[in-house]
Design an enzyme around this catalytic site. Sequence first.
Site, PDB file in Angstrom:
ATOM      1  N   SER A  14       0.830  -1.201   0.000  1.00 52.88           N
ATOM      2  CA  SER A  14       0.000   0.000   0.000  1.00 52.88           C
ATOM      3  C   SER A  14       0.867   1.254   0.000  1.00 52.88           C
ATOM      4  O   SER A  14       1.637   1.484  -0.936  1.00 52.88           O
ATOM      5  CB  SER A  14      -0.960  -0.025   1.198  1.00 52.88           C
ATOM      6  OG  SER A  14      -1.913   1.009   1.111  1.00 52.88           O
ATOM      7  N   HIS A 119      -8.330   0.965  -0.977  1.00 54.79           N
ATOM      8  CA  HIS A 119      -8.084   0.035  -2.091  1.00 54.79           C
ATOM      9  C   HIS A 119      -9.374  -0.544  -2.671  1.00 54.79           C
ATOM     10  O   HIS A 119      -9.431  -1.712  -3.028  1.00 54.79           O
ATOM     11  CB  HIS A 119      -7.131  -1.082  -1.644  1.00 54.79           C
ATOM     12  CG  HIS A 119      -5.766  -0.570  -1.308  1.00 54.79           C
ATOM     13  ND1 HIS A 119      -4.893  -0.104  -2.268  1.00 54.79           N
ATOM     14  CD2 HIS A 119      -5.143  -0.411  -0.126  1.00 54.79           C
ATOM     15  CE1 HIS A 119      -3.783   0.302  -1.684  1.00 54.79           C
ATOM     16  NE2 HIS A 119      -3.915   0.151  -0.392  1.00 54.79           N
TER      17      HIS A 119
END
Length: 229
Positions: A14, A119
């Site tokens: 991430s 996400h």
Amino acid sequence: EEGGLRADMAAGFSLGEIGALTYTRAVDLETGFHLVCRRGELMQAAAEEQPTAMAAVLKLSNEEVEQVCAQFAQVYPVNYNCPGQVSVACAKEQLAPFSAAVKAAGGRALPLKVRGGFHSPFMATAAQGFAQVLEECQVGQPEMPLYSNRTGAVYEGDPKPLLSQQIASPVRWETIVRNMIAAGADTFVELGPGKTLCGLIEKIDKTVKTYALSTQADLETILKEVKGC
């Protein structure tokens, strides 16, 4: 690197992908820091647009988690962490019924202490905004293989599209680790606080070595044990 240890390949989870991008010299340190700050601001703004939540689903396969998510209009599998662990993002009001559905399927859903559906499509505006930020920055080619959260494979071509898309797309961490091992990686060094990624990597493949680097003492141990291997 000052101690004589340099990686053969890199990846980040991430936000960590920006750190990995900087480590591989695709961007300089100042640009990397700028990207981290702007990414955070954009994701915070997107998170405030709609009440959302996240949960880690345990004991179910990736396919089983996807099947449960498909029963809901706004629940998405977003972090494929390791076998038996997938994080999902959802509209806040769907967390309770989704958790019940996971339990009925034989799994367990643990709410995460975050205030955003990261996400996932909930981050679409952040991804669009970050694409504009990237266009204003100089982003070159990594000096070593760098693995993409978006695809799980090594970056090829212009990194910018995948960097922006990953904000609203699942993190393919298990795929990344398996691909790195297939490419020859046998030792992983996690940079930053804690050892969460080391734990995930060990669950993906118990044959590789992992080291978590958070302190000066950690650094000295890693340089001693890994350097020259």
